[in-house]
Design a protein around this motif. Structure first.
Motif, short mmCIF file in Angstrom:
data_model
loop_
_atom_site.label_atom_id
_atom_site.label_comp_id
_atom_site.label_asym_id
_atom_site.label_seq_id
_atom_site.Cartn_x
_atom_site.Cartn_y
_atom_site.Cartn_z
N ALA A 137 24.30 -4.39 -19.76
CA ALA A 137 24.85 -3.84 -21.01
C ALA A 137 24.46 -2.38 -21.23
O ALA A 137 24.65 -1.85 -22.31
CB ALA A 137 24.41 -4.68 -22.19
N GLY A 138 23.89 -1.74 -20.22
CA GLY A 138 23.59 -0.32 -20.35
C GLY A 138 22.23 -0.04 -20.97
O GLY A 138 21.48 -0.95 -21.35
N THR A 139 21.94 1.25 -21.09
CA THR A 139 20.66 1.72 -21.61
C THR A 139 20.89 2.91 -22.54
O THR A 139 21.77 3.74 -22.28
CB THR A 139 19.74 2.16 -20.45
N ALA A 140 20.11 2.98 -23.59
CA ALA A 140 20.15 4.13 -24.51
C ALA A 140 18.72 4.56 -24.80
O ALA A 140 17.87 3.72 -25.14
CB ALA A 140 20.88 3.77 -25.80
N VAL A 141 18.45 5.85 -24.64
CA VAL A 141 17.13 6.41 -24.92
C VAL A 141 17.28 7.39 -26.07
O VAL A 141 18.07 8.35 -25.99
CB VAL A 141 16.55 7.12 -23.68
N PHE A 142 16.55 7.16 -27.15
CA PHE A 142 16.66 7.96 -28.37
C PHE A 142 15.40 8.81 -28.50
O PHE A 142 14.30 8.30 -28.73
CB PHE A 142 16.82 7.03 -29.58
N SER A 161 14.05 18.16 -40.53
CA SER A 161 12.85 18.68 -39.88
C SER A 161 12.71 18.19 -38.46
O SER A 161 11.65 18.33 -37.86
CB SER A 161 11.60 18.28 -40.68
N GLU A 162 13.77 17.61 -37.91
CA GLU A 162 13.69 17.07 -36.56
C GLU A 162 15.06 17.08 -35.92
O GLU A 162 16.09 17.19 -36.59
CB GLU A 162 13.13 15.65 -36.58
N ILE A 163 15.05 16.99 -34.60
CA ILE A 163 16.28 16.91 -33.82
C ILE A 163 16.21 15.65 -32.97
O ILE A 163 15.17 15.36 -32.36
CB ILE A 163 16.44 18.15 -32.93
N SER A 164 17.29 14.90 -32.95
CA SER A 164 17.34 13.66 -32.16
C SER A 164 18.39 13.80 -31.07
O SER A 164 19.46 14.36 -31.30
CB SER A 164 17.65 12.46 -33.04
N VAL A 165 18.06 13.30 -29.90
CA VAL A 165 18.98 13.32 -28.75
C VAL A 165 19.03 11.91 -28.17
O VAL A 165 17.97 11.34 -27.88
CB VAL A 165 18.53 14.32 -27.68
N MET A 166 20.22 11.37 -28.02
CA MET A 166 20.37 10.06 -27.42
C MET A 166 21.08 10.19 -26.07
O MET A 166 22.17 10.74 -26.00
CB MET A 166 21.15 9.10 -28.31
N VAL A 167 20.44 9.68 -25.03
CA VAL A 167 21.01 9.65 -23.68
C VAL A 167 21.38 8.21 -23.38
O VAL A 167 20.51 7.33 -23.39
CB VAL A 167 20.00 10.17 -22.64
N SER A 168 22.64 7.94 -23.16
CA SER A 168 23.08 6.56 -22.99
C SER A 168 24.02 6.43 -21.80
O SER A 168 24.67 7.40 -21.39
CB SER A 168 23.78 6.07 -24.26
N ASP A 169 24.05 5.23 -21.26
CA ASP A 169 24.99 4.91 -20.18
C ASP A 169 25.44 3.47 -20.36
O ASP A 169 24.82 2.69 -21.09
CB ASP A 169 24.35 5.12 -18.81
N ALA A 170 26.52 3.11 -19.68
CA ALA A 170 27.05 1.75 -19.74
C ALA A 170 26.83 1.04 -18.41
O ALA A 170 27.70 0.31 -17.94
CB ALA A 170 28.53 1.79 -20.09
N GLY A 171 25.67 1.27 -17.83
CA GLY A 171 25.40 0.75 -16.49
C GLY A 171 24.72 -0.60 -16.47
O GLY A 171 24.89 -1.44 -17.36
N CYS A 174 15.71 11.28 -17.90
CA CYS A 174 16.59 10.17 -18.30
C CYS A 174 17.84 10.14 -17.43
O CYS A 174 18.29 9.06 -17.00
CB CYS A 174 16.98 10.31 -19.77
N LEU A 175 18.42 11.29 -17.15
CA LEU A 175 19.62 11.35 -16.32
C LEU A 175 19.31 10.99 -14.87
O LEU A 175 20.15 10.41 -14.17
CB LEU A 175 20.25 12.74 -16.42
N ASP A 176 18.11 11.35 -14.41
CA ASP A 176 17.70 10.92 -13.06
C ASP A 176 17.68 9.40 -12.98
O ASP A 176 18.09 8.81 -11.97
CB ASP A 176 16.33 11.49 -12.72
N ASN A 177 17.20 8.75 -14.04
CA ASN A 177 17.18 7.29 -14.07
C ASN A 177 18.59 6.72 -14.07
O ASN A 177 18.85 5.68 -13.44
CB ASN A 177 16.42 6.80 -15.31
N VAL A 178 19.50 7.39 -14.77
CA VAL A 178 20.90 6.95 -14.74
C VAL A 178 21.44 7.01 -13.32
O VAL A 178 22.08 6.06 -12.83
CB VAL A 178 21.76 7.82 -15.68
N ALA A 179 21.16 8.13 -12.63
CA ALA A 179 21.67 8.29 -11.27
C ALA A 179 21.08 7.26 -10.31
O ALA A 179 21.76 6.77 -9.40
CB ALA A 179 21.38 9.71 -10.78
N GLN A 180 19.80 6.91 -10.51
CA GLN A 180 19.11 6.05 -9.56
C GLN A 180 19.31 4.56 -9.84
O GLN A 180 19.37 3.76 -8.89
CB GLN A 180 17.62 6.36 -9.56
#
Length: 405
Positions: free
Chosen positions: A393-398, A344-354, A322-328
């Motif tokens: 408006a950016g991207t967010a991956v959940f 019973s779960e863990i959530s991680v959101m990777v977001s940018d304002a690009g 996901c971060l590679d996509n942000v950089a590219q």
């Protein structure tokens, strides 16, 4: 009283053994390289006396051993470290086959299989597992290095007709390294637990000291207002108060309902002991930094430590993609990673304002779509991936993964 005091209780710890493992890895790399370098110089010195040019192949095998040991020491996973350990052991077998043959054919007394030109490279291979960030992993890789390395040396010596002997320095080094790793992990556990207790105690002590300073600041403020007013009243002549004095009294009485003046003049803050960033997220942030992206980590970061080592590695690889996509593609150099802990779960959101993109089904869910690739990387039947994006408006991956039971 006009000073600004910002106080914190913070004790440095290394609960994931990231910094410590790196330091041990660097020391082991230096030691193994030194031993292999000295061995190579001695081997090269034998060429003029023996006329055996194939000793150059033995030196090449030492180079392969050095590279494999370095790769094992820098590996993030036990599996990868095991693979590089096998490569180092196979290269050691090739080296031992040539060197033992030269020793047997060369006129004079034939040394046994424990002589120094074979022992030193074997000792270098034994170091492959010392930088693994788990006790079981370090012992496993170290044991495989000993069994394969020393065992293949004995096989090479047997094939060349060299007398066999127990290599006492190698056996003693293996036992010593195992005891050292066990002692290190035991001491590390005590240190982390002690650091947590000391951090809490330090926080309580500083909180108490800060409360005392705050009380002192409040007392001084009261002395500068109320007591000064009382002294002024006592010194005033009997009769109605003048307009200036009456206004001052009204202002001071109003200030008693508001602690703002105290806080403005003496800013006292206690910062709780800082949470230690898990090693996986530290590596993710370093990965992003190498690609020119600054990452802000927020949320319940410690939740990622609840994952198994395999699940943690898969989640790390997914976040890094996901971060590679942000950089590219995003056109920005900042991203945020938010961690949320569920039952019973863990959530991680990777977001940018690009730059964002148009979330078309083919782009997201096709055979090579972003969601499909991320789900494949997570490798968990319970995992899910949600993607929100809009142009400009950016991207967010959940990402959501199940925790181990």
């Amino acid at each position: 009283m006009r000073g600004v005091m910002h106080m914190s209780a913070q004790i440095a710890t290394d609960p994931d053994a990231l910094a410590t493992s790196r330091a041990i890895g660097r020391a082991a790399l230096w030691f193994s390289s030194s031993m292999l370098g000295v061995t190579a110089l001695i081997d090269l010195a034998f060429i003029p006396f023996t006329g055996r040019v194939d000793i150059l192949l033995a030196v090449a095998a030492l180079v392969v051993i050095a590279l494999a040991v370095a790769a094992a020491l820098s590996s993030r996973s036990v599996r990868r470290a095991l693979c590089w350990t096998v490569v180092a052991a196979v290269a050691l077998f090739g080296y031992a086959s040539i060197v033992t043959n030269v020793s047997v054919v060369f006129p004079g007394s034939t040394p046994s299989s424990d002589y120094v030109l074979v022992s030193m490279p074997t000792l270098a291979v034994l170091l492959c597992g010392v930088a693994i960030r788990s006790l079981k992993g370090a012992l496993l890789v170290g044991t495989v290095a000993f069994v394969l390395g020393h065992g293949l040396v004995l096989v090479a010596a047997t094939l060349q007709g060299m007398p066999l002997a127990l290599d006492v320095p190698v056996v003693a080094s293996w036992v010593g390294l195992a005891l050292l790793v066990i002692a290190f992990w035991h001491a590390r556990g005590i240190t982390v637990r002690g650091a947590a207790v000391m951090g809490a105690a330090g926080y309580d002590e500083i909180a108490s000291a800060t409360a005392g300073r705050f009380a002192g600041a409040a007392a001084e403020w009261l002395r500068e207002t109320v007591l000064e007013d009382l002294r002024a009243l006592a010194a005033a002549t009997p009769g109605p108060l003048g307009p200036d004095r009456a206004a001052a009294l009204r202002r001071h009485l109003a200030d008693l309902d508001d602690i703002g003046p105290i806080l403005e003049e003496s800013t006292l803050a206690v910062v709780p002991p800082a949470a230690v960033t898990p090693a996986m997220l530290v590596e993710v942030r370093e990965h992003a930094a190498r690609r020119g992206v600054r990452v802000a980590l927020v949320g319940q970061l410690s939740a990622v430590t609840e994952l198994s080592s395999a699940a943690s590695r898969r989640l790390q690889a997914t976040i890094e993609e996901c971060l590679d996509n942000v950089a590219q593609h995003s056109g920005v150099d900042e991203a945020e990673i938010a961690v949320m802990d569920g039952e019973s779960e863990i959530s991680v959101m990777v977001s940018d304002a690009g730059a964002g993109f148009e979330p078309e089904p083919a782009v997201l869910d096709g055979p090579a779509g972003l969601r499909s690739r991320l789900l494949e990387r997570l490798g968990d039947a319970r995992a899910s991936v949600q993607i929100w994006a809009r142009p400009s408006a950016g991207t967010a991956v959940f990402l959501t993964v199940g925790v181990r039971s």
